[in-house]
Design a protein around this motif. Structure first.
Motif, PDB file in Angstrom:
ATOM      1  N   LYS A 151       0.810  -1.215   0.000  1.00 28.42           N
ATOM      2  CA  LYS A 151       0.000   0.000   0.000  1.00 28.42           C
ATOM      3  C   LYS A 151       0.844   1.265   0.000  1.00 28.42           C
ATOM      4  O   LYS A 151       0.344   2.337  -0.277  1.00 28.42           O
ATOM      5  CB  LYS A 151      -0.937  -0.010   1.207  1.00 28.42           C
ATOM      6  N   ASP A 152       2.146   1.116   0.301  1.00 28.89           N
ATOM      7  CA  ASP A 152       3.034   2.275   0.357  1.00 28.89           C
ATOM      8  C   ASP A 152       3.271   2.848  -1.035  1.00 28.89           C
ATOM      9  O   ASP A 152       3.194   2.154  -2.046  1.00 28.89           O
ATOM     10  CB  ASP A 152       4.381   1.888   0.966  1.00 28.89           C
ATOM     11  N   VAL A 153       3.609   4.126  -1.064  1.00 26.97           N
ATOM     12  CA  VAL A 153       3.936   4.836  -2.288  1.00 26.97           C
ATOM     13  C   VAL A 153       5.438   5.121  -2.259  1.00 26.97           C
ATOM     14  O   VAL A 153       5.977   5.526  -1.229  1.00 26.97           O
ATOM     15  CB  VAL A 153       3.127   6.157  -2.364  1.00 26.97           C
ATOM     16  N   PHE A 154       6.094   4.901  -3.404  1.00 27.37           N
ATOM     17  CA  PHE A 154       7.543   5.078  -3.473  1.00 27.37           C
ATOM     18  C   PHE A 154       7.919   6.032  -4.595  1.00 27.37           C
ATOM     19  O   PHE A 154       7.378   5.952  -5.690  1.00 27.37           O
ATOM     20  CB  PHE A 154       8.234   3.729  -3.710  1.00 27.37           C
ATOM     21  N   GLY A 155       8.885   6.901  -4.307  1.00 29.39           N
ATOM     22  CA  GLY A 155       9.409   7.827  -5.302  1.00 29.39           C
ATOM     23  C   GLY A 155      10.661   7.305  -5.984  1.00 29.39           C
ATOM     24  O   GLY A 155      11.033   7.772  -7.051  1.00 29.39           O
ATOM     25  N   GLN A 156      11.328   6.319  -5.349  1.00 33.79           N
ATOM     26  CA  GLN A 156      12.518   5.703  -5.916  1.00 33.79           C
ATOM     27  C   GLN A 156      12.428   4.190  -5.778  1.00 33.79           C
ATOM     28  O   GLN A 156      11.760   3.676  -4.880  1.00 33.79           O
ATOM     29  CB  GLN A 156      13.808   6.163  -5.206  1.00 33.79           C
ATOM     30  N   VAL A 157      13.127   3.507  -6.672  1.00 33.88           N
ATOM     31  CA  VAL A 157      13.182   2.045  -6.658  1.00 33.88           C
ATOM     32  C   VAL A 157      14.631   1.620  -6.792  1.00 33.88           C
ATOM     33  O   VAL A 157      15.378   2.193  -7.592  1.00 33.88           O
ATOM     34  CB  VAL A 157      12.358   1.449  -7.820  1.00 33.88           C
ATOM     35  N   LYS A 158      15.004   0.619  -6.008  1.00 32.41           N
ATOM     36  CA  LYS A 158      16.345   0.044  -6.136  1.00 32.41           C
ATOM     37  C   LYS A 158      16.222  -1.325  -6.777  1.00 32.41           C
ATOM     38  O   LYS A 158      15.483  -2.182  -6.298  1.00 32.41           O
ATOM     39  CB  LYS A 158      17.010  -0.088  -4.770  1.00 32.41           C
ATOM     40  N   LEU A 159      16.934  -1.509  -7.870  1.00 26.87           N
ATOM     41  CA  LEU A 159      17.053  -2.798  -8.545  1.00 26.87           C
ATOM     42  C   LEU A 159      18.376  -3.396  -8.110  1.00 26.87           C
ATOM     43  O   LEU A 159      19.438  -2.861  -8.430  1.00 26.87           O
ATOM     44  CB  LEU A 159      17.020  -2.602 -10.066  1.00 26.87           C
ATOM     45  N   GLN A 160      18.320  -4.477  -7.344  1.00 32.34           N
ATOM     46  CA  GLN A 160      19.524  -5.134  -6.831  1.00 32.34           C
ATOM     47  C   GLN A 160      19.719  -6.455  -7.569  1.00 32.34           C
ATOM     48  O   GLN A 160      18.891  -7.357  -7.455  1.00 32.34           O
ATOM     49  CB  GLN A 160      19.386  -5.403  -5.321  1.00 32.34           C
ATOM     50  N   ILE A 161      20.780  -6.557  -8.339  1.00 36.16           N
ATOM     51  CA  ILE A 161      21.112  -7.805  -9.032  1.00 36.16           C
ATOM     52  C   ILE A 161      22.028  -8.604  -8.110  1.00 36.16           C
ATOM     53  O   ILE A 161      23.071  -8.108  -7.672  1.00 36.16           O
ATOM     54  CB  ILE A 161      21.822  -7.536 -10.381  1.00 36.16           C
ATOM     55  N   TRP A 162      21.643  -9.838  -7.812  1.00 34.01           N
ATOM     56  CA  TRP A 162      22.435 -10.694  -6.927  1.00 34.01           C
ATOM     57  C   TRP A 162      23.363 -11.615  -7.706  1.00 34.01           C
ATOM     58  O   TRP A 162      24.475 -11.881  -7.270  1.00 34.01           O
ATOM     59  CB  TRP A 162      21.532 -11.527  -6.023  1.00 34.01           C
TER      60      TRP A 162
END
Length: 179
Positions: A151-162
């Protein structure tokens, strides 16, 4: 961990450069470079300008053939994207060329396992939204639905490649979309 077909083309993409999204290169892994000269030039230029290499990740790549990729060193790395506006994230799309598009028939530099984190702002620890596996035998562009509705709203996203599919030197990403 479900994957959708090209329905992602019908969903808004909040990580599109032409709509105002930006890769925050200072919070992302460094671009892979092959020579000391390239590394030194990058370091010097970083004092005066921002890198445009990372932006390739969120540029519109419509059409059958990919136009470019952003690569980072090794199998593990990340990119932080400032979205066009704060949103409730439901899906992400990750792209790489297919084996048929590869000159060698292999795509070892393709991402394998990756996670997505939502960030309210750059200074906060991200909220883990899901971990997924990019299928090296699948379509070039693969869409993943978040396992749990957030339900949260996000202004940034982190794409983490493992991990990637076996390239020890680099991992390459052709596109990343947030829906």
């Amino acid at each position: 961990m479900s994957r959708l077909s090209p329905a992602a083309d019908n969903m808004p993409n909040y990580a599109q450069e032409s709509q105002g999204a930006r890769v925050l290169h200072r919070l992302s892994s460094d671009t892979f470079r092959t020579t000391r000269k390239e590394i030194m030039v990058d370091k010097l230029l970083s004092w005066f300008t921002t890198s445009t290499d990372h932006q390739t990740l969120i540029q519109d790549h419509s059409g059958a053939l990919p136009r470019g990729s952003w690569c980072f060193a090794g199998a593990e790395g990340h990119a932080v994207v400032s979205l066009t506006q704060p949103v409730k994230i439901t899906h992400v799309t990750l792209g790489h060329i297919t084996r048929l598009q590869s000159l060698t028939g292999e795509i070892k530099s393709a991402p394998r396992q990756f996670s997505i984190y939502g960030l309210a702002n750059e200074d906060k620890e991200g909220l883990h939204l899901g971990t997924f596996v990019y299928d090296q035998d699948g379509l070039s562009s693969q869409t993943f639905e978040l396992p749990v509705a957030v339900k949260d709203v996000f202004g940034q996203v982190k794409l983490q490649i493992w991990t990637n599919w076996g390239d020890e030197d680099q991992t390459c990403l052709y596109n990343f979309k947030v829906h």
